[in-house]
Design a protein around this motif. Structure first.
Motif, mmCIF file in Angstrom:
data_model
loop_
_atom_site.group_PDB
_atom_site.id
_atom_site.type_symbol
_atom_site.label_atom_id
_atom_site.label_comp_id
_atom_site.label_asym_id
_atom_site.label_seq_id
_atom_site.Cartn_x
_atom_site.Cartn_y
_atom_site.Cartn_z
ATOM 1 N N ALA A 72 62.221 46.519 43.759
ATOM 2 C CA ALA A 72 63.207 45.799 43.114
ATOM 3 C C ALA A 72 63.361 46.172 41.544
ATOM 4 O O ALA A 72 64.581 46.117 41.167
ATOM 5 C CB ALA A 72 62.803 44.254 43.327
ATOM 6 N N LEU A 73 62.311 46.372 40.851
ATOM 7 C CA LEU A 73 62.441 46.640 39.408
ATOM 8 C C LEU A 73 62.795 48.236 39.234
ATOM 9 O O LEU A 73 63.117 48.592 38.161
ATOM 10 C CB LEU A 73 61.165 46.077 38.775
ATOM 11 N N LYS A 74 62.690 49.005 40.107
ATOM 12 C CA LYS A 74 63.067 50.240 40.070
ATOM 13 C C LYS A 74 62.179 50.927 39.128
ATOM 14 O O LYS A 74 62.597 51.760 38.303
ATOM 15 C CB LYS A 74 64.610 50.627 39.669
ATOM 16 N N ASP A 75 60.948 50.735 39.390
ATOM 17 C CA ASP A 75 60.025 51.119 38.287
ATOM 18 C C ASP A 75 58.706 51.709 39.123
ATOM 19 O O ASP A 75 57.476 50.824 39.220
ATOM 20 C CB ASP A 75 59.514 50.023 37.497
ATOM 21 N N PRO A 76 58.931 52.964 39.959
ATOM 22 C CA PRO A 76 57.712 53.253 40.903
ATOM 23 C C PRO A 76 56.341 53.750 40.020
ATOM 24 O O PRO A 76 55.505 53.793 40.663
ATOM 25 C CB PRO A 76 58.720 54.699 41.246
ATOM 26 N N ASN A 77 56.487 53.806 38.828
ATOM 27 C CA ASN A 77 55.233 54.191 37.888
ATOM 28 C C ASN A 77 54.837 53.058 37.035
ATOM 29 O O ASN A 77 54.017 53.458 36.124
ATOM 30 C CB ASN A 77 55.508 55.556 37.197
ATOM 31 N N GLY A 78 55.401 51.919 37.159
ATOM 32 C CA GLY A 78 55.159 50.778 36.107
ATOM 33 C C GLY A 78 54.081 49.924 36.696
ATOM 34 O O GLY A 78 53.298 50.188 37.501
ATOM 35 N N ASP A 79 53.822 48.870 35.992
ATOM 36 C CA ASP A 79 52.871 47.839 36.175
ATOM 37 C C ASP A 79 52.777 47.381 37.573
ATOM 38 O O ASP A 79 51.418 47.480 37.964
ATOM 39 C CB ASP A 79 52.835 46.602 35.214
ATOM 40 N N CYS A 80 53.638 47.094 38.013
ATOM 41 C CA CYS A 80 53.481 46.473 39.489
ATOM 42 C C CYS A 80 53.088 47.606 40.401
ATOM 43 O O CYS A 80 52.136 47.398 41.264
ATOM 44 C CB CYS A 80 55.016 46.202 39.903
ATOM 45 N N SER A 81 53.609 48.769 40.279
ATOM 46 C CA SER A 81 53.175 49.825 41.409
ATOM 47 C C SER A 81 51.575 50.198 41.086
ATOM 48 O O SER A 81 50.765 50.487 42.100
ATOM 49 C CB SER A 81 54.095 51.193 40.966
ATOM 50 N N GLN A 82 51.176 50.266 39.728
ATOM 51 C CA GLN A 82 49.907 50.643 39.416
ATOM 52 C C GLN A 82 48.940 49.625 39.825
ATOM 53 O O GLN A 82 47.899 49.938 40.315
ATOM 54 C CB GLN A 82 49.852 51.031 38.027
#
Length: 505
Positions: A449-459
């Motif tokens: 949803a945040l378009k952040d595949p390498n960000g905090d949520c994914s990690q």
């Protein structure tokens, strides 16, 4: 002198290790003693972040006179419902049957062969709230157990039959109809009609003014909202009814996100609202609530980006902020060194519910400038006299003005820094495999949803999932139910497997 709980690892059980009550954990020692001594069992089930569990513990279990009655007349067993959801599920219908409501603390009286003959939830030390005082109840049930064993046996057999046929106890004709349909072959048309009937059933119960369902107390009911949202995307649902479902979900997400049930300063959701407006929460913060709400807000964001509407831009900004702040709360306050997630934050601190989270005029004036106080009054609903106990406020925002006011972020930051100096609520540091898996799913959707595949949520999601699988490899026979101190404990339940499968996907 400590009781038999001192050898346990559950934070909830350890909260009771110094009680004068001779508590046992659920296990062979206590169950065998009940049979040898032919004493009834007093089973108390709760969890560490439960406010009314704390109240009953303080009023009754810490009272030496009440404890003496319990020790003399009963074998007393304490259970953490998050460690043993199976026991909670078995005995919860007893309280529902007798009081027409359930919850925690769950207090159930059992025969030595584990059949229930009476139960309820919270009991006060003296008669009040329309409930019998706990000491009077203890004596009365004990005397009846001793003097009228046949009556107790018949009552226990009847309750056991009801538990074994819990579908019938639910009294839900619609559920029984669905069960009957599910056991037979039926057409796609009939299946769709069943889903539409369920959809209309929920829509009829929406609070169209404040969102959610029904009145106070009001729970997020994430699964029901998720069902409405997914049904509203089905092309075979009539257009006007699809729009109604979408409107119900948007209203609920907006009102919850603006309400006191969402921690406007630190992020993350409290468990439920004691009023119908989402204003005053029951202040405990549970991992599973935040996991499910992360999933729901993220799913709605992903749908809106694929099929935008006129209001989509402002809704996306608001929903994404809720997602970001919730994920930040989980990372900051519910994540252990290994990357797994803790179970809950308590509702209470310093002996008071919500004390960590609420504000009064003095604390606000000590923290903010006059101009900031004026802005806070514009953004939040600071009604005279407060909206919580003793003239305090649980902060909620009026509308999306918070998105338009650049100073609001600075005010939030100052209040967060000031609040961090307070004595924190208790932390339940258990790692529940099923709830961790739910959070992995929630964070995975949040990353999309945040378009952040390498960000905090994914990690965070990847690290937690890797740990769950690593612990599974250490547990003979498959998944564990809990992980405490880096050690897997207990065989996993069906929900541990189901939620880990979903997390893997």
């Amino acid at each position: 002198m400590k009781n038999h709980l001192s050898r346990e690892t559950s934070p909830y059980l350890l909260q009771h290790q110094d009680h004068p009550v001779q508590w046992y954990p659920w296990g062979d020692e206590a169950l065998a003693r009940a049979k040898v001594e032919q004493k009834p069992i007093l089973l108390s089930i709760g969890y560490s972040a439960c406010h009314w569990c704390h109240v009953m513990a303080h009023e009754c279990f810490e009272n030496h006179e009440i404890a003496a009655v319990m020790n003399e007349r009963y074998i007393n067993i304490k259970v953490d419902r998050e460690e043993r959801p199976d026991l909670d599920q078995i005995y919860q219908p007893v309280a529902q049957m007798i009081t027409r409501g359930g919850g925690w603390p769950l207090t159930v009286f059992l025969t030595p062969d584990l059949k229930p003959f009476y139960g309820g939830t919270y009991f006060p030390p003296t008669d009040r709230y329309g409930r019998p005082g706990f000491p009077r109840l203890l004596v009365a049930l004990s005397e009846n157990f001793k003097n009228n064993p046949q009556e107790i046996l018949e009552r226990a057999e009847k309750m056991t039959e009801i538990i074994e046929d819990s579908d019938e106890f639910s009294g839900n004709e619609n559920f029984r109809d669905l069960k009957t349909v599910a056991q037979n072959q039926f057409s796609a048309k009939e299946a769709r009609q069943t889903l539409i009937d369920s959809y209309e059933y929920l829509l009829a119960r929406v609070d169209w003014q404040h969102g959610g369902f029904g009145g106070a107390p009001k729970f997020p009911n994430v699964m029901a909202l998720q069902f409405l949202w997914r049904m509203s995307q089905m092309r075979w649902v009539p257009q006007l009814r699809r729009e109604a479902g979408q409107a119900a979900v948007h209203l609920s997400l907006e009102k919850m996100g603006m309400g006191g049930i969402f921690d406007q300063i630190g992020g993350g959701f409290h468990r439920y609202s004691v009023d119908e407006f989402w204003t005053i929460p029951h202040f405990e913060k549970m991992l599973y609530d935040n996991a499910l709400l992360l999933s729901l807000y993220s799913e709605v964001v992903l749908t809106l980006e694929q099929e935008p509407t006129e209001r989509s831009p402002e809704q996306l900004i608001f929903y994404k902020r809720i997602i970001e702040k919730t994920a930040a709360f989980v990372k900051r306050e519910l994540t252990d060194e290994s990357g797994c997630f803790y179970t809950a934050l308590d509702a209470d601190s310093e002996g008071g519910e919500g004390k960590f989270f609420v504000w009064n005029e003095q604390t606000l004036a000590e923290t903010l400038t006059e101009s900031e106080l004026k802005i806070l009054g514009e953004v939040c609903d600071l009604s005279p006299g407060g909206n919580f106990e003793d003239g305090q406020w649980a902060l909620r925002i009026r509308d999306d003005i918070a998105d338009r006011n650049a100073d609001w972020a600075q005010i939030q930051s100052k209040l967060f820094t000031a609040r961090a100096k307070r004595i924190r609520p208790g932390l339940d540091s258990k790692v529940l495999v099923s709830w961790n898996a739910l959070m992995v799913s929630g964070l995975s959707l949040a990353a999309l949803a945040l378009k952040d595949p390498n960000g905090d949520c994914s990690q965070m999601a990847r690290k937690a999932f890797e740990n769950l699988i690593q612990y599974a490899d250490q547990t003979e026979g498959g998944l564990a139910a809990t992980i405490q101190g880096g050690v897997p404990r207990g065989q996993g339940f069906l929900d541990d497997y189901a939620f880990c499968c979903k997390a893997a996907l």
